[in-house]
Design a protein around this motif. Structure first.
Motif, mmCIF file in Angstrom:
data_model
loop_
_atom_site.group_PDB
_atom_site.id
_atom_site.type_symbol
_atom_site.label_atom_id
_atom_site.label_comp_id
_atom_site.label_asym_id
_atom_site.label_seq_id
_atom_site.Cartn_x
_atom_site.Cartn_y
_atom_site.Cartn_z
ATOM 1 N N GLY A 286 -0.603 4.456 -4.348
ATOM 2 C CA GLY A 286 -0.996 4.642 -2.975
ATOM 3 C C GLY A 286 -1.786 5.919 -2.742
ATOM 4 O O GLY A 286 -2.029 6.695 -3.637
ATOM 5 N N GLU A 287 -2.097 6.171 -1.486
ATOM 6 C CA GLU A 287 -2.867 7.369 -1.124
ATOM 7 C C GLU A 287 -1.995 8.617 -1.215
ATOM 8 O O GLU A 287 -0.785 8.540 -1.050
ATOM 9 C CB GLU A 287 -3.381 7.194 0.308
ATOM 10 C CG GLU A 287 -4.377 6.070 0.463
ATOM 11 C CD GLU A 287 -4.865 5.970 1.878
ATOM 12 O OE1 GLU A 287 -4.395 6.795 2.735
ATOM 13 O OE2 GLU A 287 -5.731 5.142 2.156
ATOM 14 N N LYS A 288 -2.654 9.788 -1.465
ATOM 15 C CA LYS A 288 -1.962 11.082 -1.584
ATOM 16 C C LYS A 288 -1.398 11.477 -0.231
ATOM 17 O O LYS A 288 -2.100 11.446 0.770
ATOM 18 C CB LYS A 288 -2.930 12.148 -2.084
ATOM 19 C CG LYS A 288 -2.283 13.480 -2.317
ATOM 20 C CD LYS A 288 -3.318 14.453 -2.881
ATOM 21 C CE LYS A 288 -2.689 15.797 -3.132
ATOM 22 N NZ LYS A 288 -3.651 16.768 -3.678
ATOM 23 N N GLY A 289 -0.123 11.878 -0.244
ATOM 24 C CA GLY A 289 0.473 12.294 1.001
ATOM 25 C C GLY A 289 0.121 13.739 1.378
ATOM 26 O O GLY A 289 -0.471 14.478 0.619
ATOM 27 N N MET A 290 0.541 14.137 2.587
ATOM 28 C CA MET A 290 0.250 15.495 3.072
ATOM 29 C C MET A 290 1.160 16.496 2.371
ATOM 30 O O MET A 290 2.271 16.176 1.976
ATOM 31 C CB MET A 290 0.470 15.548 4.588
ATOM 32 C CG MET A 290 -0.505 14.702 5.366
ATOM 33 S SD MET A 290 -0.343 14.952 7.120
ATOM 34 C CE MET A 290 1.341 14.496 7.375
#
Length: 202
Positions: free
Chosen positions: A3-7
Motif C-alpha cells: 500500500g501507500e506510505k503512511g504519514m
C-alpha cells in the motif's frame, strides 16, 4: 500489493544518556607553529611609593698636610752613633711617618767593611713594620766611594705628639766586631724629609 506510505508519527521523547565511552589513545604531538607577531606595548605602570630616607653618614676628619724638612751642610766622620736629630709633631696616632735621607755616603777601610745608616724614632728603631736602613759595603779597591744615596721608608705605630727622629750610623749586622770609618755628607747639603701620611691599606 504494497500500500501507500503512511504519514510520519510524532517525535518521541529524548532517551537517557548512554554510558561514557572508553578514552582513546593520546594523539601525536603536532608540529611547532610559526612565531606570532609581536604584541602591542603595554601601558606604563603607576609610580611606586618613595623609599625611606637613609641615615646621614658621619663626617670624616680630613688629615691636614703635615711635613717637615731638616737640612745641614757638613761632612760628618762619625763611625757610630747619632748623626742628626730632627724633631717633628705628629697629629694622629693612627697615621704613619714617611722619612727619607738624601746625600753622599761612603766607607773607608783596608779590608772588606760594611757600615749601616738607620733611622730611630724617640731613640728606637722602627718596628712597624720593619727597620728603615741602608748599608754601604766597601773594600780597598774602591776606597772613598762617595755616591749620592737615599734611604727612606714608612713607620707605623708611633703615638701622636712630639717625635724625635734620629739618623744614625753603626756596624752592619754581620760585621759587629769592628767599627769602620764611615763618612756621611760631603760638599752637598744633607736632607731629612718627614711627612705624616694616612695609614697604609692592610
Amino acid at each position: 500489493m504494497k500500500g501507500e506510505k503512511g504519514m510520519n508519527g510524532e517525535k518521541g521523547l529524548v532517551g537517557d544518556a548512554g554510558a561514557q565511552g572508553i578514552k582513546g589513545e593520546e594523539g601525536r604531538k603536532g608540529e611547532k607553529g610559526t612565531k606570532g607577531e609581536r604584541g602591542l606595548v603595554g601601558d606604563v605602570g603607576s609610580k611606586g611609593n618613595a623609599g625611606e630616607t637613609g641615615r646621614k653618614g658621619e663626617k670624616g676628619e680630613a688629615m691636614t698636610l703635615n711635613w717637615k724638612q731638616c737640612v745641614w751642610n757638613r761632612a760628618d766622620g762619625k763611625d757610630s752613633g747619632l748623626i742628626q736629630n730632627c724633631n717633628f709633631r705628629k697629629h694622629d696616632s693612627n697615621s704613619a711617618l714617611h722619612v727619607a735621607y738624601a746625600e753622599n755616603l761612603a766607607i773607608d777601610c783596608s779590608s772588606q767593611c760594611c757600615s749601616r745608616w738607620y733611622f730611630t724614632f724617640n731613640g728606637n728603631e722602627c718596628s712597624g713594620p720593619m727597620t728603615i736602613e741602608g748599608i754601604v759595603f766597601g773594600y780597598p779597591a774602591n776606597n772613598y766611594p762617595y755616591h749620592h744615596r737615599q734611604i727612606e721608608g714608612y713607620c707605623e705605630n708611633i703615638p701622636a705628639g712630639q717625635v724625635t727622629i734620629g739618623f744614625n750610623i753603626g756596624n752592619c749586622n754581620k760585621h759587629t766586631s769592628t767599627t769602620y770609618n764611615g763618612l756621611t755628607g760631603w760638599i752637598a747639603v744633607s736632607h731629612i724629609m718627614i711627612a705624616e701620611v694616612p695609614s697604609p691599606q692592610k
